[in-house]
Design an enzyme around this catalytic site. Structure first.
Site, PDB file in Angstrom:
ATOM      1  N   PRO A   1       0.788  -1.231   0.000  1.00  0.00           N
ATOM      2  CA  PRO A   1       0.000   0.000   0.000  1.00  0.00           C
ATOM      3  C   PRO A   1       0.823   1.286   0.000  1.00  0.00           C
ATOM      4  CG  PRO A   1      -0.370  -1.273   2.010  1.00  0.00           C
ATOM      5  CD  PRO A   1       0.444  -2.121   1.095  1.00  0.00           C
ATOM      6  N   ASN A   2       0.304   2.225  -0.768  1.00  0.00           N
ATOM      7  CA  ASN A   2       0.813   3.609  -0.851  1.00  0.00           C
ATOM      8  C   ASN A   2       2.107   3.749  -1.643  1.00  0.00           C
ATOM      9  OD1 ASN A   2      -1.336   4.692   0.799  1.00  0.00           O
ATOM     10  ND2 ASN A   2      -0.323   3.690   2.518  1.00  0.00           N
TER      11      ASN A   2
ATOM     12  N   ARG B   1       4.849  11.269  -2.511  1.00  0.00           N
ATOM     13  CA  ARG B   1       4.523  10.940  -1.115  1.00  0.00           C
ATOM     14  C   ARG B   1       5.721  11.246  -0.213  1.00  0.00           C
ATOM     15  NH1 ARG B   1       4.571   4.767   1.227  1.00  0.00           N
ATOM     16  NH2 ARG B   1       3.855   5.295   3.316  1.00  0.00           N
TER      17      ARG B   1
ATOM     18  N   TYR C   1      10.883   9.504   1.401  1.00  0.00           N
ATOM     19  CA  TYR C   1      10.973   8.455   0.377  1.00  0.00           C
ATOM     20  C   TYR C   1      11.647   8.913  -0.913  1.00  0.00           C
ATOM     21  CZ  TYR C   1       7.723   6.143   3.520  1.00  0.00           C
ATOM     22  OH  TYR C   1       7.155   5.567   4.632  1.00  0.00           O
TER      23      TYR C   1
ATOM     24  N   ASN D   1       8.267  -5.332  -0.653  1.00  0.00           N
ATOM     25  CA  ASN D   1       8.093  -4.138   0.165  1.00  0.00           C
ATOM     26  C   ASN D   1       6.616  -4.082   0.508  1.00  0.00           C
ATOM     27  OD1 ASN D   1       7.921  -1.718   1.436  1.00  0.00           O
ATOM     28  ND2 ASN D   1       9.017  -0.532  -0.126  1.00  0.00           N
TER      29      ASN D   1
ATOM     30  N   ALA E   1       3.250  -0.436   4.970  1.00  0.00           N
ATOM     31  CA  ALA E   1       2.806  -0.477   6.368  1.00  0.00           C
ATOM     32  C   ALA E   1       2.332  -1.865   6.788  1.00  0.00           C
ATOM     33  CB  ALA E   1       1.696   0.548   6.572  1.00  0.00           C
TER      34      ALA E   1
ATOM     35  N   ASP F   1       1.962 -15.335   6.919  1.00  0.00           N
ATOM     36  CA  ASP F   1       1.498 -16.723   6.766  1.00  0.00           C
ATOM     37  C   ASP F   1       1.477 -17.137   5.302  1.00  0.00           C
ATOM     38  OD1 ASP F   1       1.230 -17.060   9.471  1.00  0.00           O
ATOM     39  OD2 ASP F   1      -0.960 -16.915   9.501  1.00  0.00           O
TER      40      ASP F   1
ATOM     41  N   GLU G   1      13.043  -8.980   2.168  1.00  0.00           N
ATOM     42  CA  GLU G   1      12.224  -7.827   2.569  1.00  0.00           C
ATOM     43  C   GLU G   1      12.984  -6.546   2.237  1.00  0.00           C
ATOM     44  OE1 GLU G   1      11.326  -7.845   6.745  1.00  0.00           O
ATOM     45  OE2 GLU G   1      10.614  -5.775   6.709  1.00  0.00           O
TER      46      GLU G   1
ATOM     47  N   HIS H   1      12.819  -2.082   2.108  1.00  0.00           N
ATOM     48  CA  HIS H   1      12.195  -0.789   2.400  1.00  0.00           C
ATOM     49  C   HIS H   1      13.101   0.306   1.871  1.00  0.00           C
ATOM     50  CE1 HIS H   1       9.333  -2.759   5.009  1.00  0.00           C
ATOM     51  NE2 HIS H   1      10.354  -3.451   5.484  1.00  0.00           N
ATOM     52  N   LEU H   2      12.478   1.358   1.380  1.00  0.00           N
ATOM     53  CA  LEU H   2      13.249   2.529   0.958  1.00  0.00           C
ATOM     54  C   LEU H   2      13.890   3.214   2.153  1.00  0.00           C
ATOM     55  CD1 LEU H   2      10.300   3.391  -1.228  1.00  0.00           C
ATOM     56  CD2 LEU H   2      12.557   3.418  -2.256  1.00  0.00           C
ATOM     57  N   SER H   3      13.092   3.416   3.188  1.00  0.00           N
ATOM     58  CA  SER H   3      13.578   4.132   4.376  1.00  0.00           C
ATOM     59  C   SER H   3      14.182   3.140   5.366  1.00  0.00           C
ATOM     60  CB  SER H   3      12.411   4.886   5.032  1.00  0.00           C
ATOM     61  OG  SER H   3      11.421   3.973   5.483  1.00  0.00           O
TER      62      SER H   3
ATOM     63  N   ARG I   1      13.131   5.080  12.454  1.00  0.00           N
ATOM     64  CA  ARG I   1      11.878   5.844  12.414  1.00  0.00           C
ATOM     65  C   ARG I   1      11.046   5.550  13.673  1.00  0.00           C
ATOM     66  NH1 ARG I   1       9.153   5.335   6.715  1.00  0.00           N
ATOM     67  NH2 ARG I   1       8.018   7.117   7.581  1.00  0.00           N
TER      68      ARG I   1
HETATM   69  C1  DQA Z   1       8.217   1.519   3.743  1.00  0.00           C
HETATM   70  C2  DQA Z   1       8.324   1.738   5.245  1.00  0.00           C
HETATM   71  C3  DQA Z   1       6.982   1.492   5.920  1.00  0.00           C
HETATM   72  O1  DQA Z   1       7.086   1.732   7.317  1.00  0.00           O
HETATM   73  C4  DQA Z   1       5.935   2.431   5.354  1.00  0.00           C
HETATM   74  O2  DQA Z   1       4.674   2.147   5.932  1.00  0.00           O
HETATM   75  C5  DQA Z   1       5.865   2.378   3.866  1.00  0.00           C
HETATM   76  C6  DQA Z   1       7.128   2.364   3.127  1.00  0.00           C
HETATM   77  C7  DQA Z   1       9.546   1.874   3.026  1.00  0.00           C
HETATM   78  O3  DQA Z   1       9.730   1.420   1.888  1.00  0.00           O
HETATM   79  O4  DQA Z   1      10.372   2.598   3.576  1.00  0.00           O
HETATM   80  O5  DQA Z   1       4.794   2.434   3.281  1.00  0.00           O
HETATM   81  O6  DQA Z   1       7.951   0.151   3.495  1.00  0.00           O
END
Ligand code: DQA
Length: 147
Positions: A10-11, A18, A23, A74, A77, A87, A98, A100-102, A107
């Site tokens: 999501p997002n 965003r 990001y 990724n 959230a 699962d 796994e 993540h950008l950040s 955080r």
């Molecule tokens: C994220 C980090 C998550 O905490 C956040 O909810 C995202 C982006 C990242 O790529 O840094 O949506 O997965």
């Protein structure tokens, strides 16, 4: 040909606009282009998708069984909340990296928890779009030489 799915939650469709201070300004289509070029150089077939819906992500993970050799995820959230995605990953028994950008560990405390990390090969975070490239290298190394 070794085949990898890059799955985005999501997002992440909003990347570029965003919270650019968190990001950056790179869009998801730009990340896809970078991933495709790097996958080509590694001799990997690449599928790339994004959904804002947990159930669609779970269906996509299920469909990857027997089709893909590994996953880069990724989950946005949902990383911090979704036992169902964890699962699904455990059920299909595919290696997952796994990403993540950040740097989620630098955080808010609620982002320090990942339901994915304990069943992943490893977690790469904090390198912006480069996190995906590093994940491709890591998964490729695992798939092709067992590391
Ligand atoms: C994220 C980090 C998550 O905490 C956040 O909810 C995202 C982006 C990242 O790529 O840094 O949506 O997965």
């Amino acid at each position: 040909m070794t085949s990898v799915l890059v799955l985005n939650g999501p997002n992440l469709n909003l990347l570029g606009t965003r919270q650019p201070e968190v990001y950056g300004r790179t869009t998801l289509p730009m990340i896809e282009t970078q991933c495709r070029a790097h996958a080509d150089s590694l001799g990997l077939a690449l599928d790339f998708m994004q959904s804002n819906h947990e159930g669609v992500l779970i269906d996509t993970i299920h469909a990857a069984r027997g089709v893909q050799d590994g996953l880069i995820l990724n989950a946005g959230a949902l990383t911090h909340t979704s036992v169902a995605i964890r699962d699904a990953l455990s059920s299909v028994e595919l290696p997952v990296v796994e990403v993540h950008l950040s740097n989620i560990h630098a955080r808010e405390p609620f982002r320090h928890v990942s339901h994915i990390a304990p069943i992943a090969l490893g977690q790469i975070c904090g390198f912006g779009p480069q996190s995906y490239i590093l994940a491709l290298d890591a998964l490729n190394g695992h798939l092709k030489s067992g590391i």
